[in-house]
Design a protein around this motif. Structure first.
Motif, PDB file in Angstrom:
ATOM      1  N   ALA A 154       0.675  -1.106   0.016  1.00  0.00           N
ATOM      2  CA  ALA A 154       0.182   0.106   0.076  1.00  0.00           C
ATOM      3  C   ALA A 154       0.766   1.160  -0.072  1.00  0.00           C
ATOM      4  O   ALA A 154       0.414   2.240  -0.574  1.00  0.00           O
ATOM      5  N   LEU A 155       2.047   1.202   0.831  1.00  0.00           N
ATOM      6  CA  LEU A 155       2.884   2.298   0.616  1.00  0.00           C
ATOM      7  C   LEU A 155       3.165   2.749  -0.733  1.00  0.00           C
ATOM      8  O   LEU A 155       3.420   3.929  -1.320  1.00  0.00           O
ATOM      9  N   VAL A 156       3.992   1.547  -1.400  1.00  0.00           N
ATOM     10  CA  VAL A 156       4.272   1.789  -2.947  1.00  0.00           C
ATOM     11  C   VAL A 156       3.354   2.334  -3.756  1.00  0.00           C
ATOM     12  O   VAL A 156       3.560   3.276  -4.638  1.00  0.00           O
ATOM     13  N   GLU A 157       1.774   2.060  -3.627  1.00  0.00           N
ATOM     14  CA  GLU A 157       0.788   2.476  -4.315  1.00  0.00           C
ATOM     15  C   GLU A 157       0.467   3.804  -4.132  1.00  0.00           C
ATOM     16  O   GLU A 157       0.238   4.792  -4.940  1.00  0.00           O
ATOM     17  N   ALA A 158       0.679   4.234  -2.797  1.00  0.00           N
ATOM     18  CA  ALA A 158       0.405   5.656  -2.301  1.00  0.00           C
ATOM     19  C   ALA A 158       1.541   6.433  -2.874  1.00  0.00           C
ATOM     20  O   ALA A 158       1.159   7.840  -3.420  1.00  0.00           O
ATOM     21  N   VAL A 159       2.804   6.360  -3.061  1.00  0.00           N
ATOM     22  CA  VAL A 159       3.908   6.897  -3.582  1.00  0.00           C
ATOM     23  C   VAL A 159       3.670   7.230  -5.073  1.00  0.00           C
ATOM     24  O   VAL A 159       3.656   8.170  -5.270  1.00  0.00           O
ATOM     25  N   ALA A 160       3.282   5.940  -5.620  1.00  0.00           N
ATOM     26  CA  ALA A 160       2.862   6.321  -7.202  1.00  0.00           C
ATOM     27  C   ALA A 160       1.745   6.921  -7.498  1.00  0.00           C
ATOM     28  O   ALA A 160       1.755   7.914  -8.195  1.00  0.00           O
ATOM     29  N   SER A 161       0.932   7.105  -6.246  1.00  0.00           N
ATOM     30  CA  SER A 161      -0.298   8.045  -6.764  1.00  0.00           C
ATOM     31  C   SER A 161      -0.290   9.487  -6.676  1.00  0.00           C
ATOM     32  O   SER A 161      -0.424  10.262  -7.245  1.00  0.00           O
ATOM     33  N   VAL A 162       0.860   9.859  -5.454  1.00  0.00           N
ATOM     34  CA  VAL A 162       1.023  11.197  -5.491  1.00  0.00           C
ATOM     35  C   VAL A 162       2.175  11.625  -6.374  1.00  0.00           C
ATOM     36  O   VAL A 162       2.265  12.912  -6.515  1.00  0.00           O
ATOM     37  N   GLU A 163       2.817  10.832  -7.071  1.00  0.00           N
ATOM     38  CA  GLU A 163       3.940  11.233  -7.890  1.00  0.00           C
ATOM     39  C   GLU A 163       3.430  11.407  -9.350  1.00  0.00           C
ATOM     40  O   GLU A 163       3.681  12.230 -10.143  1.00  0.00           O
ATOM     41  N   ASP A 164       2.368  10.430  -9.443  1.00  0.00           N
ATOM     42  CA  ASP A 164       1.978  10.647 -10.779  1.00  0.00           C
ATOM     43  C   ASP A 164       0.391   9.815 -10.801  1.00  0.00           C
ATOM     44  O   ASP A 164       0.561   8.592 -11.854  1.00  0.00           O
ATOM     45  N   GLY A 165      -0.359  10.277 -10.186  1.00  0.00           N
ATOM     46  CA  GLY A 165      -1.740   9.736 -10.363  1.00  0.00           C
ATOM     47  C   GLY A 165      -2.709  10.401  -9.608  1.00  0.00           C
ATOM     48  O   GLY A 165      -2.675  11.618  -9.501  1.00  0.00           O
ATOM     49  N   PRO A 166      -3.940   9.795  -9.111  1.00  0.00           N
ATOM     50  CA  PRO A 166      -4.857  10.546  -8.272  1.00  0.00           C
ATOM     51  C   PRO A 166      -4.438  11.441  -7.400  1.00  0.00           C
ATOM     52  O   PRO A 166      -5.037  12.513  -7.197  1.00  0.00           O
TER      53      PRO A 166
END
Length: 909
Positions: free
Chosen positions: A282-294
């Protein structure tokens, strides 16, 4: 079956056998504790590992930096100044932190926001240091929270007053390290180019001491805490100083009027206090979201449409995840081993209980009792001690390891409870499907396995072969592959079943010659061992072999991990300690003598390094030449096991030096005399020995020669120290006393650095538990098996005593009766453990568990699984000694009882 209330029947049965009930409860408690604590321990070390990975990584890698470029020109200056004001930035900071998706959280203590120059500004002051004639450059930051993160060593903190875009004089502060390097102090001024009308003047009002210099606040900006030398990219490169100056937060509008590309930023240090091992994905997904996502879309809604977030946190978490995934399959082997041993012992316990009460169940069936009625009462009888024992085990697991999810532990303890309660009823129902008038003899020496057992054993054998092939082909890198993880257990079970089939014939064969002996003790002992019921003999043997195999495999894993770490630490230092001159210059003359006086030092070997060149195929190639004292260095090489050789290999003659070379150098130079040009002058060398590594150069190419044969040798630049129990403090004190430019590395410290990560420590602890639990279950299986037949043996001993058997002969009889099973279990467990380790070693990857603390390619070592003698011998020897001790204890106890009690031992009437 006669109608009766369940509770009185259950209570009566429990009161009849209180010790058996208590032993069963303890077995369930221990097993439930292990089943509950194992998932908690795995999650706990995963949590500690994730938190440590984020907390110990470089702040510049873990910080989440959200920044926007300077406000668009053409808008009113007051509006653009307000956007970079402290109040506006603080409002955005609050909204941005709230928008971080879980499990991402910002640590307010180390987070900051402000305005900085995206492009550093050149300083025009001639008084500043210029290494290659280039002026230093400064990054200006109007950052929040300076007063809370620094103490004032000199002067005061900067203030802003009224600052606009046209302001060209502001106040600033620098850290003590920046002030020392660039010769600044309170009252100094900096004149910075990059503004259209006139330079920006920064008056230094204070010199600051960072309170937490390694924290994100000071270390997220590379040059905020300390200046750095940067190159201009030319050939040859020219270097200049890059530093930072802190302005008051209200001085940010002054940065808008120049060409320094100012930008607003919000730096959020990740909080680790609430992270758990289950949050990795979940932490990897959260970082991907704030870098280039919702998540970034929401961030832009708060900070502006051009905001961008950058971080390397996903790389840090990814490295942790990679290490965890490398360790997880090896830990799964230990988990499956504990589970299998516990399962077999529980089955054995229920089987022995059913065998002990076989006559009772047969009588109930003969009198009309139904299978359902008998099974129901046995279920209630088992549940009364099992439920509170399992609850206590679960509670102990929660108290032992906190901070983990309760559901996995609850499921583990529940599975143990369900199996423990159902084992005896199912076993009794299967054995008494049909009522029988009498019980047929089931001697182990005469047992003939039926067709169903043969099919089951062949099925297990096929599964074992498949698991071994899968493990050897795919290795333990397959996360979540149960067939691979259970391979060691299957090998142990299959081998145990083979030995169970091979057990009866030797008993029959040994009984014939024993019957012709003059004494009756040996014959009686073998006859008693052969007439034991098959279930009583084979179930303990199966449990013992499985437990001993699991203990041997786990101990071999721990030994392989320890050996790899020891070897890796040795290859890093080359000896027990290594002292190097950091710039390659000769070490001080008195340092070797001072080191010899340190407690624990046995030998100090001086080593010098130089470069040489030789021509091969018209091409000049460089060599690393190592000058040593032959006698001292050869002894060190033999002692450390790093390419030992005889000192005479370095003897020369006729102007040619003997040399020991690495394989690559030997291949280039050949075995004949060869002229090489060293920095001490030309010499002729002849390679007399080839070694893959040597203490001075444990992981590279080398040419080892006698230092006395080198002309104009500069002297040693390294000391290799040998000795056990070195006093690290005294050694470092001796190095510091010899002057600057020296570094010391100890083998023990390098060894500790390879095993200090929470993932490695936690996984190693689980393997220790696996070995201890397996050994404990093995001993428990042996004791349970002997207790099952204790009444019969006591009755036999009493009867034989009335016929003239002495107390000494009675002890010999009981010891010899227990010996065949104990010796078979010990010998078979040792052999099966050795075969299991040798068979599965090619597929078991221990590198992640052993060397996760080593950087990639740093140490040319692999953790190899190989049989460990102590892990094979100690549990087996313990089983034999315990069997003998139990037999002697029973003989002693029987000797204290009255004859009438002896003769009625085991009589249930």
């Amino acid at each position: 079956m006669p109608r009766a209330h369940g509770a009185p029947w259950v209570r009566t049965r429990l009161r009849t056998a209180p010790w058996s009930t208590a032993a069963f409860g303890v077995l369930v408690l221990v097993t439930a504790f292990l089943a509950a604590v194992l998932p908690r321990a795995v999650e706990a070390y995963g949590t500690d590992g994730l938190r440590a990975a984020v907390a110990t990584a470089a702040p510049a890698s873990t910080v989440l930096e959200l920044k926007t470029p300077q406000p668009v020109f053409g808008r009113p200056g007051e509006s653009r100044a307000a956007e970079v004001g402290p109040r506006a930035l603080a409002e955005v900071d609050g909204r941005v932190r709230a928008l971080l998706p879980a499990p991402l959280e910002a640590d307010p203590a180390e987070s900051a926001y402000g305005v900085r120059t995206g492009k550093s500004l050149a300083a025009l002051d001639a008084s500043l240091p210029r290494p290659d004639g280039l002026p230093p450059r400064f990054t200006l930051l109007a950052q929040s929270g300076v007063a809370a993160h620094a103490g004032v060593r000199q002067g005061r903190l900067p203030t802003a007053g009224t600052v606009t875009e046209d302001t060209r004089t502001v106040e600033g502060a620098v850290t003590a390290e920046t002030a020392r390097t660039l010769r600044l102090r309170a009252g100094s001024t900096l004149t910075l180019a990059g503004f259209p009308d006139r330079p920006l003047t920064v008056r230094i009002t204070g010199v600051l001491d960072p309170r937490h210099p390694r924290g994100t606040y000071w270390s997220a900006e590379p040059v905020l805490r300390a200046p750095a030398l940067n190159g201009n990219g030319g050939r040859p490169p020219q270097f200049y100083w890059e530093a930072a100056v802190l302005l008051a937060p209200g001085a940010a509008p002054a940065l808008l009027g120049g060409q320094a590309e100012p930008e607003k930023y919000w730096r959020m240090a990740p909080a680790t206090g609430r992270l758990t091992g289950a949050d990795t994905a979940a932490l990897v997904e959260a970082v991907a979201s704030v870098e280039d996502g919702p998540g970034l879309v929401r961030m832009r809604g708060a900070a502006g449409p051009t905001a961008q977030l950058s971080t390397a946190l996903e790389e840090v978490v990814g490295a942790h995840e990679q290490t965890r995934d490398a360790i997880a399959p090896v830990v799964a082997v230990a988990a499956f081993g504990i589970a299998a041993v516990a399962f077999v012992v529980l089955v054995m316990s229920s089987g022995l209980a059913a065998a002990r009460r076989d006559a009772e169940f047969a009588l109930l069936r003969a009198r009309g009792g139904s299978l359902g009625g008998i099974a129901g009462r046995l279920l209630a009888e088992s549940a009364v001690p099992a439920l509170p024992a399992a609850a206590c085990g679960l509670l102990l697991a929660v108290l032992a390891v906190d901070g983990a999810r309760p559901l996995p532990s609850l499921l583990g303890a529940g599975a143990v409870t369900l199996f423990a309660c159902a084992a005896l009823p199912v076993r009794a129902a299967v054995a008494h499907r049909r009522p029988r008038a009498h019980r047929e003899r089931d001697d182990v020496a005469l047992a003939r396995p039926g067709g169903r057992r043969t099919v089951a054993e062949l099925t297990l054998l096929v599964l074992t072969v498949g698991a071994v092939v899968a493990l050897r082909r795919r290795g333990t890198g397959e996360v979540g592959d149960p067939l691979v993880s259970v391979a060691p257990v299957l090998v142990g079970l299959a081998a145990a079943l083979v030995l169970v089939r091979l057990y009866p014939p030797p008993l029959r064969w040994a009984g014939r010659p024993a019957g012709r002996l003059r004494g009756a003790v040996g014959f009686l002992a073998l006859a008693r061992a052969g007439r034991s019921p098959a279930a009583v003999a084979t179930l303990p043997l199966l449990a013992l072999l499985t437990a001993l195999t699991t203990a041997a495999f786990g101990g071999s894993v721990l030994a392989g991990v320890a050996d790899a770490r020891d070897r890796a630490a040795l290859l890093r230092t080359g000896a027990d300690a290594r002292i190097d001159s950091t710039d390659g210059s000769p070490i001080p003359a008195g340092l070797a003598r001072a080191v010899r006086d340190v407690e624990g030092v046995r030998q100090v070997t001086a080593v010098g390094f130089g470069l040489a060149s030789e021509r091969a195929s018209g091409e000049a190639r460089s060599l690393r030449v190592v000058g040593v004292d032959p006698e001292s260095y050869a002894g060190l090489a033999r002692r450390t096991g790093l390419g030992g050789f005889a000192a005479g290999r370095l003897d020369g003659g006729g102007g040619v030096l003997g040399a020991v070379a690495s394989p690559g150098v030997a291949e280039r130079l050949g075995r004949g005399p060869r002229r090489i040009a060293t920095d001490s002058g030309p010499v002729r060398v002849r390679i007399t020995a080839v070694r893959p590594r040597t203490p001075a150069v444990p992981d590279g190419e080398f040419l080892l020669v006698d230092a006395a044969g080198l002309k104009d040798f500069r002297g040693p630049s390294t000391l290799l120290v040998a000795g056990g129990g070195l006093d690290a403090k005294a050694l470092r004190a001796a190095v510091r006393g010899a002057g600057s430019g020296l570094s010391a590395a100890l083998r023990t410290e390098e060894r500790a650095a390879l095993s200090d990560s929470p993932l490695q420590t936690g996984a190693g602890r689980i393997y220790v538990w696996a070995v201890a639990a397996s050994a404990g279950y093995a001993l428990l299986a042996l004791v349970l098996g002997m207790l099952r037949t204790a009444p019969e043996r006591a009755a036999l001993l009493a009867g034989l005593r009335t016929l003239g058997l002495t107390a000494r002969q009675g002890r010999h009889l009981l010891a010899l009766e227990a010996l065949p099973l104990a010796l078979l279990a010990a010998g078979g467990g040792t052999a099966v453990g050795w075969v299991t380790v040798r068979l599965l070693a090619p597929g078991v990857d221990l590198d992640g568990l052993a060397l996760a603390g080593a950087s990639g390619g740093e140490v040319p070592v692999r953790a190899v699984l190989r049989p460990d003698g102590w892990s094979l011998a100690l549990p087996a020897a313990g089983a034999v000694l315990l069997a003998g001790a139990a037999a002697l204890a029973q003989a002693w106890w029987a000797g204290r009882r009255t004859p009438i009690t002896h003769l009625r031992a085991g009589d249930t009437r």
